[in-house]
Design a protein around this motif. Structure first.
Motif, PDB file in Angstrom:
ATOM      1  N   THR A 519       0.880  -1.165   0.000  1.00 30.15           N
ATOM      2  CA  THR A 519       0.000   0.000   0.000  1.00 30.15           C
ATOM      3  C   THR A 519       0.915   1.211   0.000  1.00 30.15           C
ATOM      4  O   THR A 519       1.710   1.400   0.943  1.00 30.15           O
ATOM      5  CB  THR A 519      -0.913   0.019   1.238  1.00 30.15           C
ATOM      6  OG1 THR A 519      -1.710  -1.164   1.238  1.00 30.15           O
ATOM      7  CG2 THR A 519      -1.817   1.249   1.207  1.00 30.15           C
ATOM      8  N   ASN A 553      -2.701  -4.996   0.936  1.00 25.94           N
ATOM      9  CA  ASN A 553      -3.355  -4.190  -0.105  1.00 25.94           C
ATOM     10  C   ASN A 553      -4.553  -3.489   0.551  1.00 25.94           C
ATOM     11  O   ASN A 553      -5.672  -3.990   0.552  1.00 25.94           O
ATOM     12  CB  ASN A 553      -3.821  -5.091  -1.260  1.00 25.94           C
ATOM     13  CG  ASN A 553      -4.310  -4.311  -2.463  1.00 25.94           C
ATOM     14  OD1 ASN A 553      -3.518  -3.898  -3.298  1.00 25.94           O
ATOM     15  ND2 ASN A 553      -5.621  -4.103  -2.573  1.00 25.94           N
ATOM     16  N   ARG A 555      -7.235  -0.924   0.744  1.00 22.77           N
ATOM     17  CA  ARG A 555      -8.023  -0.006  -0.069  1.00 22.77           C
ATOM     18  C   ARG A 555      -8.834   0.930   0.831  1.00 22.77           C
ATOM     19  O   ARG A 555      -8.925   0.729   2.052  1.00 22.77           O
ATOM     20  CB  ARG A 555      -8.934  -0.805  -1.006  1.00 22.77           C
ATOM     21  CG  ARG A 555      -8.157  -1.570  -2.079  1.00 22.77           C
ATOM     22  CD  ARG A 555      -9.072  -2.458  -2.907  1.00 22.77           C
ATOM     23  NE  ARG A 555     -10.095  -1.680  -3.614  1.00 22.77           N
ATOM     24  CZ  ARG A 555      -9.940  -1.131  -4.820  1.00 22.77           C
ATOM     25  NH1 ARG A 555      -8.776  -1.256  -5.461  1.00 22.77           N
ATOM     26  NH2 ARG A 555     -10.920  -0.479  -5.388  1.00 22.77           N
ATOM     27  N   ASP A 602      -7.265   4.307  -4.182  1.00 25.61           N
ATOM     28  CA  ASP A 602      -7.562   3.042  -4.868  1.00 25.61           C
ATOM     29  C   ASP A 602      -7.093   2.993  -6.314  1.00 25.61           C
ATOM     30  O   ASP A 602      -7.809   2.542  -7.205  1.00 25.61           O
ATOM     31  CB  ASP A 602      -9.062   2.737  -4.792  1.00 25.61           C
ATOM     32  CG  ASP A 602      -9.565   2.593  -3.372  1.00 25.61           C
ATOM     33  OD1 ASP A 602      -8.746   2.295  -2.489  1.00 25.61           O
ATOM     34  OD2 ASP A 602     -10.777   2.799  -3.146  1.00 25.61           O
ATOM     35  N   GLN A 604      -5.374   0.826  -8.297  1.00 24.50           N
ATOM     36  CA  GLN A 604      -5.092  -0.575  -8.012  1.00 24.50           C
ATOM     37  C   GLN A 604      -4.135  -1.177  -9.036  1.00 24.50           C
ATOM     38  O   GLN A 604      -4.377  -1.140 -10.237  1.00 24.50           O
ATOM     39  CB  GLN A 604      -6.385  -1.389  -7.998  1.00 24.50           C
ATOM     40  CG  GLN A 604      -6.206  -2.845  -7.624  1.00 24.50           C
ATOM     41  CD  GLN A 604      -5.723  -3.006  -6.183  1.00 24.50           C
ATOM     42  OE1 GLN A 604      -6.372  -2.568  -5.249  1.00 24.50           O
ATOM     43  NE2 GLN A 604      -4.554  -3.644  -6.007  1.00 24.50           N
ATOM     44  N   GLY A 608      -0.412  -4.242  -5.546  1.00 27.78           N
ATOM     45  CA  GLY A 608      -0.690  -3.297  -4.478  1.00 27.78           C
ATOM     46  C   GLY A 608      -1.562  -2.144  -4.934  1.00 27.78           C
ATOM     47  O   GLY A 608      -2.056  -2.121  -6.066  1.00 27.78           O
ATOM     48  N   HIS A 611      -2.541   5.331  -2.905  1.00 21.68           N
ATOM     49  CA  HIS A 611      -3.368   6.457  -2.493  1.00 21.68           C
ATOM     50  C   HIS A 611      -2.522   7.716  -2.646  1.00 21.68           C
ATOM     51  O   HIS A 611      -1.327   7.710  -2.297  1.00 21.68           O
ATOM     52  CB  HIS A 611      -3.839   6.294  -1.049  1.00 21.68           C
ATOM     53  CG  HIS A 611      -4.528   4.992  -0.775  1.00 21.68           C
ATOM     54  ND1 HIS A 611      -5.689   4.609  -1.404  1.00 21.68           N
ATOM     55  CD2 HIS A 611      -4.192   3.961   0.059  1.00 21.68           C
ATOM     56  CE1 HIS A 611      -6.065   3.424  -0.969  1.00 21.68           C
ATOM     57  NE2 HIS A 611      -5.158   2.996  -0.082  1.00 21.68           N
TER      58      HIS A 611
END
Length: 623
Positions: A519, A553, A555, A602, A604, A608, A611
């Motif tokens: 992330t 991951n 979100r 997100d 994506q 990963g 943001h």
């Protein structure tokens, strides 16, 4: 000039032998009004009838004809006299005829006499007051005209368009003249002129015995369509034969097809503008648009290929080309061109054979079923054959997942509406998180920084195709950082400014081969610009590590107020929901700085999620 062999039977001498008498009931009174001016003299004295006078004189150049003398005789006659504009319109419909001088053989002059005598009623001076709605008049040549008095006085000939009386009751010593706005044509003249007479496309179809089903379909689908194809145009019409319609209907009746569907199918055979077979051959292959309406209310695309026969959408072949009409051109084709969906377009284009092969490999129907669905709209970025040839699949990703990464479900995104933005594809991380695709419009249309749209907006019933020059592999978080110009400073920091750490390799691993999934909280260029200076490598490395959470991951839907996550640097960050101001969420970094905004969420990747931050995170430098 073309010769007209059919004219040999038409001479003025034979016409005068079949004069038809007109009774009072049919054609009105037989006594001419009293005046000293003959019909010919009246025409000669009327400037807008000079072409008629010239036509009479041209016809008389044949030894068979003496029209001027005949119409100067005792009579009585009724003459429907076409104006100069009417003759100009007729000449415009005759391929190869520029003026009346082109009627330069006895055969053509006799044909002209046939046409002119069709405007003459013998043994009767019929005033306008004697004309009635539905009345039938027998002309000098034995043919008939029909009168309509609905909204004016109209005279119908053997064509589909009536002439209107614009000036009535010009009295002569030997009859009466009514000026009309069209040259009247008997069936005999139409037959003789079949090779050179340009009629509106609808009338051309009406006169072709092998296009009866097309005419019936035009009427059944939309009562306005025949009128549209009589319009000014120009149009190019791909006209299916009767046999083509029978195959298309497969035992059904035209009435079994919904009117709106049949109308759109027929419009899929109409191209705005005149496109000849030479035009198509010169282009080789490509797309044009029809008048049918596809996804997003855009005009449907039509693929043509002239590498062998001239074919359309891979299903219909031209069997007779370049049939000229007054308002365009007709190519007769051997199959009805049904409305194409995404799959139909892909199959029709030989430049997409590798894509089709990949989609259907081993009998796979997943994609053909999906992209044939008429209840959804799709945007497909379709790699050309050369793109597949060049693709080595360096990460050994699943081919079905790669193909899914070229499909956007739920929207038909046309090039005119694209912006620098992220969209979701049908490919997934894990099982239910759709991968993102970054579209950059700074120089054309580029996808994930690697693939360029080379042909945009191929319109289908259920979406749009954009042909691309490279296969779009499954993206990592590095892919998006490199592709999105808003992260160019971050990329510089991860590479040039920190050469001792291979951040690219670390953040490119996938499938559990490293510390993935990640992330990543990615600062924008503006976030870096807000720093007094970008720190040197030793201080920059822990700062960059402080933006990455390994092994998860996470979100936006996984976040909760006050959630804490430990970064690669070792310090935790805290996320608070909702964010203040325009922030989606607020972040507190390891150094205790608060109010750092998450501006987008997100993005994506396959390894990963990203943001986007408006401020660079600083770790705790005291521990």
């Amino acid at each position: 000039m073309k010769t007209l062999e059919k004219l040999s039977r038409f001479t003025l001498l034979s016409l005068f032998l079949i004069f038809a008498s007109c009774s009072d009931d049919d054609n009105g009174p037989t006594d001419p009004p009293e005046t000293d001016v003959t019909i010919v003299a009246a025409a000669q004295a009327t400037p807008q009838l000079s072409s008629l006078v010239s036509a009479l004189q041209k016809a008389d150049e044949s030894s068979n004809n003496d029209l001027v003398a005949a119409l100067s005789g005792e009579g009585p006659f009724t003459v429907f006299a076409p104006t100069n504009d009417a003759f100009a319109d007729l000449l415009a419909q005759l391929d190869g005829f520029d003026s009346l001088d082109d009627f330069n053989t006895q055969q053509l002059q006799d044909l002209l006499a046939v046409v002119l005598t069709y405007h003459v009623v013998a043994d009767a001076a019929v005033m306008s007051s004697d004309l009635s709605d539905g009345q039938t008049i027998t002309t000098l040549g034995g043919s008939t005209l029909e009168v309509s008095t609905q909204g004016g006085v109209f005279i119908s000939d053997a064509t589909a368009e009536a002439a209107q009386v614009t000036t009535a009751d010009i009295v002569a010593s030997n009859g009466v003249v009514h000026i009309i706005d069209k040259v009247l044509l008997p069936q005999a003249a139409l037959d003789a002129l079949a090779d050179v007479l340009l009629v509106p496309i609808t009338d051309l179809a009406l006169g072709n015995e092998n296009l009866e089903n097309l005419v019936a379909a035009l009427v059944a689908a939309n009562g306005d369509l025949p009128t549209v194809l009589r319009g000014e145009g120009p149009f190019t019409v791909l006209a299916p034969t009767d046999e083509a319609f029978e195959t298309f209907l497969d035992g059904a009746q035209l009435g079994d097809i919904p009117v709106d569907v049949l109308t759109n199918v027929l419009l899929n055979h109409v191209i705005s503008g005149e496109v000849t077979s030479d035009d198509l051959t010169g282009l080789g292959s490509g797309y044009t648009s029809t008048l049918a309406v596809g996804a997003g209310d855009q005009n449907m695309s039509l693929f043509f290929d002239t590498s062998g026969d001239v074919t359309f959408n891979g299903v219909s072949t031209v069997v007779m080309a370049d049939v000229k009409a007054l308002n365009g051109i007709v190519h007769v084709v051997d199959a009805v061109i049904d409305l194409p969906n995404i799959v139909d377009h892909a199959v029709a284009n030989p430049n997409l054979t590798s894509l089709v092969a990949a989609l259907t490999n081993g009998g796979n129907t997943t994609f053909t079923d999906l992209l044939s669905d008429e209840t959804e709209d799709f945007t497909v970025f379709a790699p050309l054959n050369d793109a597949f040839d060049a693709f080595t699949n360096p990460n050994s990703n699943d081919l079905n997942a790669i193909l899914s990464n070229h499909v956007v479900v739920g929207a038909a995104a046309f090039s005119s509406g694209l912006t620098n933005s992220y969209v979701n594809t049908a490919a997934e991380f894990d099982t239910d998180e759709n991968l993102s695709l970054y579209i950059n419009m700074d120089d054309g249309v580029t996808l994930n920084g690697t693939s360029n749209v080379v042909l945009a907006d191929i319109v289908a019933t259920n979406g749009v195709i954009h042909a691309v020059d490279a296969v779009i592999d499954l993206p990592t978080v590095v892919t998006f950082a490199v592709a999105d110009p808003n992260f160019s400073t971050l990329v510089q920091a991860l590479t040039e400014l920190t050469p001792s750490v291979d951040f690219v390799s670390v953040l490119s691993v996938q499938g559990g081969a490293g510390s993935d999934p990640f992330t990543v909280f990615a600062p924008t260029n503006a976030a870096f610009e807000a720093l007094a200076a970008i720190p040197a490598e030793a201080d920059l490395i822990p700062i960059l590590q402080h933006h990455v959470v390994a092994g998860a991951n996470v979100r936006s839907g996984d976040l909760s107020d006050g959630i804490m996550a430990t970064t690669l640097e070792g310090d935790a960050i805290t996320i608070n929901l909702p964010g203040t101001g325009d922030n989606i969420a607020d972040v507190t970094d390891g150094a205790g700085n608060t109010g750092i905004g998450i501006d987008a969420v997100d993005v994506q990747a396959i390894n990963g999620v990203i943001h986007v931050l408006d401020t660079v995170l600083i770790p705790d430098t005291t521990n």
